[in-house]
Design a protein around this motif. Sequence first.
Motif, mmCIF file in Angstrom:
data_model
loop_
_atom_site.group_PDB
_atom_site.id
_atom_site.type_symbol
_atom_site.label_atom_id
_atom_site.label_comp_id
_atom_site.label_asym_id
_atom_site.label_seq_id
_atom_site.Cartn_x
_atom_site.Cartn_y
_atom_site.Cartn_z
ATOM 1 N N GLY A 48 0.952 -1.299 -0.078
ATOM 2 C CA GLY A 48 -0.132 0.174 -0.086
ATOM 3 C C GLY A 48 1.289 1.307 -0.021
ATOM 4 N N ILE A 49 1.912 1.446 0.733
ATOM 5 C CA ILE A 49 2.131 2.758 0.968
ATOM 6 C C ILE A 49 3.530 2.969 -0.075
ATOM 7 C CG2 ILE A 49 2.848 2.451 3.423
ATOM 8 C CD1 ILE A 49 5.655 2.000 3.322
ATOM 9 N N TYR A 50 4.228 1.269 -0.993
ATOM 10 C CA TYR A 50 4.522 1.447 -1.941
ATOM 11 C C TYR A 50 2.989 1.997 -3.175
ATOM 12 C CZ TYR A 50 7.811 1.176 -5.595
ATOM 13 O OH TYR A 50 8.818 1.129 -7.003
ATOM 14 N N ARG A 51 2.749 1.183 -3.548
ATOM 15 C CA ARG A 51 2.202 2.132 -3.951
ATOM 16 C C ARG A 51 1.336 3.918 -4.546
ATOM 17 N NH1 ARG A 51 -3.933 -0.352 -5.292
ATOM 18 N NH2 ARG A 51 -3.962 0.685 -6.322
ATOM 19 N N ILE A 52 1.647 4.089 -2.936
ATOM 20 C CA ILE A 52 0.478 5.465 -2.906
ATOM 21 C C ILE A 52 2.248 6.700 -3.316
ATOM 22 C CG2 ILE A 52 0.651 7.308 -0.924
ATOM 23 C CD1 ILE A 52 -1.418 5.461 0.634
ATOM 24 N N PHE A 53 2.665 6.169 -2.802
ATOM 25 C CA PHE A 53 4.678 6.369 -3.283
ATOM 26 C C PHE A 53 4.416 6.218 -4.844
ATOM 27 C CE2 PHE A 53 8.590 6.200 -5.046
ATOM 28 C CZ PHE A 53 9.375 6.928 -4.397
ATOM 29 N N TRP A 54 4.756 5.422 -5.580
ATOM 30 C CA TRP A 54 4.703 5.385 -7.002
ATOM 31 C C TRP A 54 3.470 6.167 -7.770
ATOM 32 C CZ3 TRP A 54 8.733 4.945 -9.840
ATOM 33 C CH2 TRP A 54 8.728 5.036 -10.823
ATOM 34 N N GLU A 55 2.723 5.420 -6.825
ATOM 35 C CA GLU A 55 0.555 6.042 -8.510
ATOM 36 C C GLU A 55 0.838 7.393 -7.559
ATOM 37 O OE1 GLU A 55 -2.139 3.402 -7.697
ATOM 38 O OE2 GLU A 55 -0.956 1.715 -8.552
ATOM 39 N N LYS A 56 0.695 8.326 -7.180
ATOM 40 C CA LYS A 56 0.388 9.605 -6.350
ATOM 41 C C LYS A 56 1.350 10.182 -6.646
ATOM 42 C CE LYS A 56 -3.814 7.847 -6.014
ATOM 43 N NZ LYS A 56 -4.990 8.737 -6.845
ATOM 44 N N ASN A 57 2.772 9.666 -6.663
ATOM 45 C CA ASN A 57 4.083 10.372 -6.283
ATOM 46 C C ASN A 57 4.283 11.338 -5.098
ATOM 47 O OD1 ASN A 57 2.783 11.326 -9.425
ATOM 48 N ND2 ASN A 57 4.913 11.156 -9.460
ATOM 49 N N ALA A 58 4.429 10.547 -4.243
ATOM 50 C CA ALA A 58 4.177 11.047 -2.513
ATOM 51 C C ALA A 58 6.545 11.516 -2.827
ATOM 52 C CB ALA A 58 3.953 10.145 -2.022
ATOM 53 N N SER A 59 6.577 11.817 -1.839
ATOM 54 C CA SER A 59 7.735 12.021 -1.690
ATOM 55 C C SER A 59 8.236 11.515 -0.407
ATOM 56 C CB SER A 59 8.497 14.180 -1.803
ATOM 57 O OG SER A 59 8.033 14.192 -0.953
ATOM 58 N N LEU A 60 7.588 11.190 0.247
ATOM 59 C CA LEU A 60 7.393 10.755 1.795
ATOM 60 C C LEU A 60 6.459 10.227 1.601
ATOM 61 C CD1 LEU A 60 9.169 9.982 4.544
ATOM 62 C CD2 LEU A 60 8.135 11.432 5.406
ATOM 63 N N VAL A 61 6.464 8.588 1.876
ATOM 64 C CA VAL A 61 4.854 8.175 3.248
ATOM 65 C C VAL A 61 5.427 7.034 4.257
ATOM 66 C CG1 VAL A 61 3.200 6.140 2.748
ATOM 67 C CG2 VAL A 61 4.020 7.085 0.813
ATOM 68 N N GLU A 62 5.229 7.454 5.293
ATOM 69 C CA GLU A 62 5.958 7.296 6.807
ATOM 70 C C GLU A 62 4.612 7.004 7.669
ATOM 71 O OE1 GLU A 62 9.066 9.864 9.600
ATOM 72 O OE2 GLU A 62 7.402 10.214 9.815
ATOM 73 N N ILE A 63 4.964 5.746 8.599
ATOM 74 C CA ILE A 63 4.272 4.776 9.397
ATOM 75 C C ILE A 63 4.734 5.740 10.512
ATOM 76 C CG2 ILE A 63 2.717 3.803 10.152
ATOM 77 C CD1 ILE A 63 1.878 2.284 7.395
ATOM 78 N N ASN A 64 4.737 6.331 11.590
ATOM 79 C CA ASN A 64 5.545 6.380 12.245
ATOM 80 C C ASN A 64 4.349 6.769 13.549
ATOM 81 O OD1 ASN A 64 7.597 5.744 14.247
ATOM 82 N ND2 ASN A 64 8.484 8.167 13.841
ATOM 83 N N PRO A 65 4.076 5.687 14.670
ATOM 84 C CA PRO A 65 4.430 4.264 14.974
ATOM 85 C C PRO A 65 3.562 3.142 13.996
ATOM 86 C CG PRO A 65 3.112 4.709 17.228
ATOM 87 C CD PRO A 65 3.668 6.224 16.572
ATOM 88 N N LEU A 66 4.411 2.050 13.375
ATOM 89 C CA LEU A 66 3.447 1.018 13.148
ATOM 90 C C LEU A 66 3.273 0.273 14.170
ATOM 91 C CD1 LEU A 66 2.271 -0.420 10.863
ATOM 92 C CD2 LEU A 66 4.336 -1.116 9.962
ATOM 93 N N ILE A 67 1.925 -0.053 14.422
ATOM 94 C CA ILE A 67 2.124 -0.690 15.794
ATOM 95 C C ILE A 67 1.326 -2.249 15.314
ATOM 96 C CG2 ILE A 67 1.695 1.341 17.097
ATOM 97 C CD1 ILE A 67 -1.072 0.337 17.629
ATOM 98 N N VAL A 68 1.329 -2.730 16.647
ATOM 99 C CA VAL A 68 0.845 -4.121 16.659
ATOM 100 C C VAL A 68 -0.108 -4.008 17.832
ATOM 101 C CG1 VAL A 68 0.952 -6.940 17.904
ATOM 102 C CG2 VAL A 68 3.026 -5.596 16.065
ATOM 103 N N THR A 69 -1.615 -4.408 17.606
ATOM 104 C CA THR A 69 -2.306 -3.972 18.695
ATOM 105 C C THR A 69 -2.378 -5.417 19.737
ATOM 106 O OG1 THR A 69 -4.135 -5.603 17.339
ATOM 107 C CG2 THR A 69 -3.697 -2.944 16.863
#
Lengths: 294, 398
Positions: B193-214
């Motif tokens: 998902g984050i790669y597709r947003i980066f590539w298809e939407k011309n994002a310069s940064l897609v950052e998830i912080n924090p990515l958690i385990v619930t």
Amino acid sequence: MSILVDGNTRVLVHGITGKAATFHVRHCREYGTKVVAGLRPGKGGQQFDGVIPIYDTAREAVAEQGANASLIFVPAMGAADAIMEAIDAEIPLIVCITEGIPSNDMLRVRERLLGSHSTLLGPNSPGVISPGKTKLGIMPSHIHQPGSVGVVSRSGTLTFETVWQLTRRGIGQSSCVGIGGDGVHGLTLLEVVRRFNDDPGTDGIIMVGEIGGEEEEAAAEYVHRSVKKPVAAFIAGITAPPGRRMGHAGAIISGKKSGAAYKIAALEKAGIAVAKNPASIAETYGERAGLFAK
Amino acid sequence: MKIHEYQAKELLASFSVPVERGVVVRSAEEIGGAMGKLGERARYAVKAQIHSGGRGKGHFSGGLEGGGVQLVSSEKKAVDLARRMLGNRLVTAQNGPDGSLVTAVYIAEVLEPQRQFYLSILIDRAAQRPVVLASRDGGVEIEALAEEHPEKILREHIHPLFGPEAFQARRIAFWLGLKDDVLWEDFQRTLAGIYRIFWEKNASLVEINPLIVTEEGRLCALDAKINFEDNGLPRHEDIRALRDSAQEDEKEVRASEFGLSYIALDGTVGCLTNGAGLAMATMDMLHSYGIRPANFLDLGDNSGVDAIAEAVRILLSDKNARCLLVNIFGGAMRGDLVADGILKALDGKGLSLPLVVRIEGANAELGRKTIAAALPGTVFADDLAAIGYAIKNAYERT
């Protein structure tokens, strides 16, 4: 001598009928540049200024006019495609002036360049000039003077500034190269410095860098290892605020390493004379090269 | 271009990245209906939406206790807090003394992280390839971590023509310690998902912080930041629609509408310059004389008279400006156009500030003549060093 371009360079201009292209192509021709063909899909068979044949495809222009360099003025959304067409036509040197090409387009171009017959300068580049021989770009002609200093820069106007300082002090240039202000691009500072180092007609090198990326550091390491010629430099953006994109897509401080102070330290460590003030770039080079002692 | 956290999460969700349940409210009237959609919860996270990091540690200028991210234990408290955040200004360590206007509040369920990771994608300029950064130390500032503990960050380069391969996703997942089947599936979806947003939407940064385990053993993007490359925006109407101009400097918004690169600074010399390098060098030179620029401005190559005139109006609208400096080295930009733009902005009126002009390059002489005729008090400098002296003189007279 010179690097990248000289009197034998035969230029194909992509997007030759655009307003900016028309303006600059005329200036290039006045300077003596051999503009042998134009490219404008759909207008093949017509002529530019009544003398330069226009083609629909790059391959035709190469086959019929022997073009060995591309100069690209195509608008941003189609410029990467123009570069890839030039790569496909096996044109050895591609100079891309266009600003605003999305990075992802350029990532595709980079992959196409690998293993190809082409070298890319730019995008977002002012172009390249070998004074007295030829120019492929948007630089004002009169500020240059034939000579033996190689100038390479990430900025267009700052290249002009540097060259003008040299010429006003009677120091001529072998070639002046703008690698462009984008983050993803072709020839790097290091690759141009290496060409200057290998060029017997270049006696010294001026490198103008700026905040963002790590190309200055890489070039400095090479200079330290392999360059005996005098090298001077300037780094723009010592007062730029972090995190802001300063005009160029690639000019942004993100972390300590991409800041000007870090780069200047790396350059000085490599034995490069770094100008403290942009007004004294030529002065700094002249001192390093011993031009004023005689 | 930056977007809000809630917009980033909506985008992530639309690309199958797991995010927590939450609702956004942009006005007090919206709050009731929004809370209904979220449903009754034991606790709520109430998060002010501004384009700045460090929101949790920030403070409100309008007399509201606590930071920009607060946890509350009842719906009534959440509603009350959201209402007071809206229209308030949140000051953080990153956004300056005036802070940023809170135009939206995100109200979400509260999740208890069992583990926290960092995951992002951006372009590695040195490698000229996209790179995924991952760390088991979620929630920390990645720049600081990169400097102090580079070994705690995994860097996985992605081939732009093929995207992340399964073996790369496995390598990152194992490195993060995600071996459980459910977590592995969640991770694959997240990375894709984050790669597709980066590539298809011309994002310069897609950052998830924090990515958690619930607590349920699932992955969830608890906070997210997505920046878009300006050069890619012409291709994406949907992304352009996410722009919140209230988060940006008013002058910078005006400038961008005319295609100018303008950045407001805190000095006193308004700078009309062309080309990013020369614009920066001009700032650097002023500093070497102990004078601070009021702005960075790169007119760019294709600015016409109207854009140049707007640039001059923006410079003149800066109340701190005590001097105006024009430093143009024409190549693509022509000196006569710059002169015409300045005069158009003045519209027949004189200039109340001292003006120092250096125009070189294409059509320079015509430009200088035009300005000299219309604005007799102008000081002309013929190189960069002369600008320094001239500005210092002009400055000391004001």
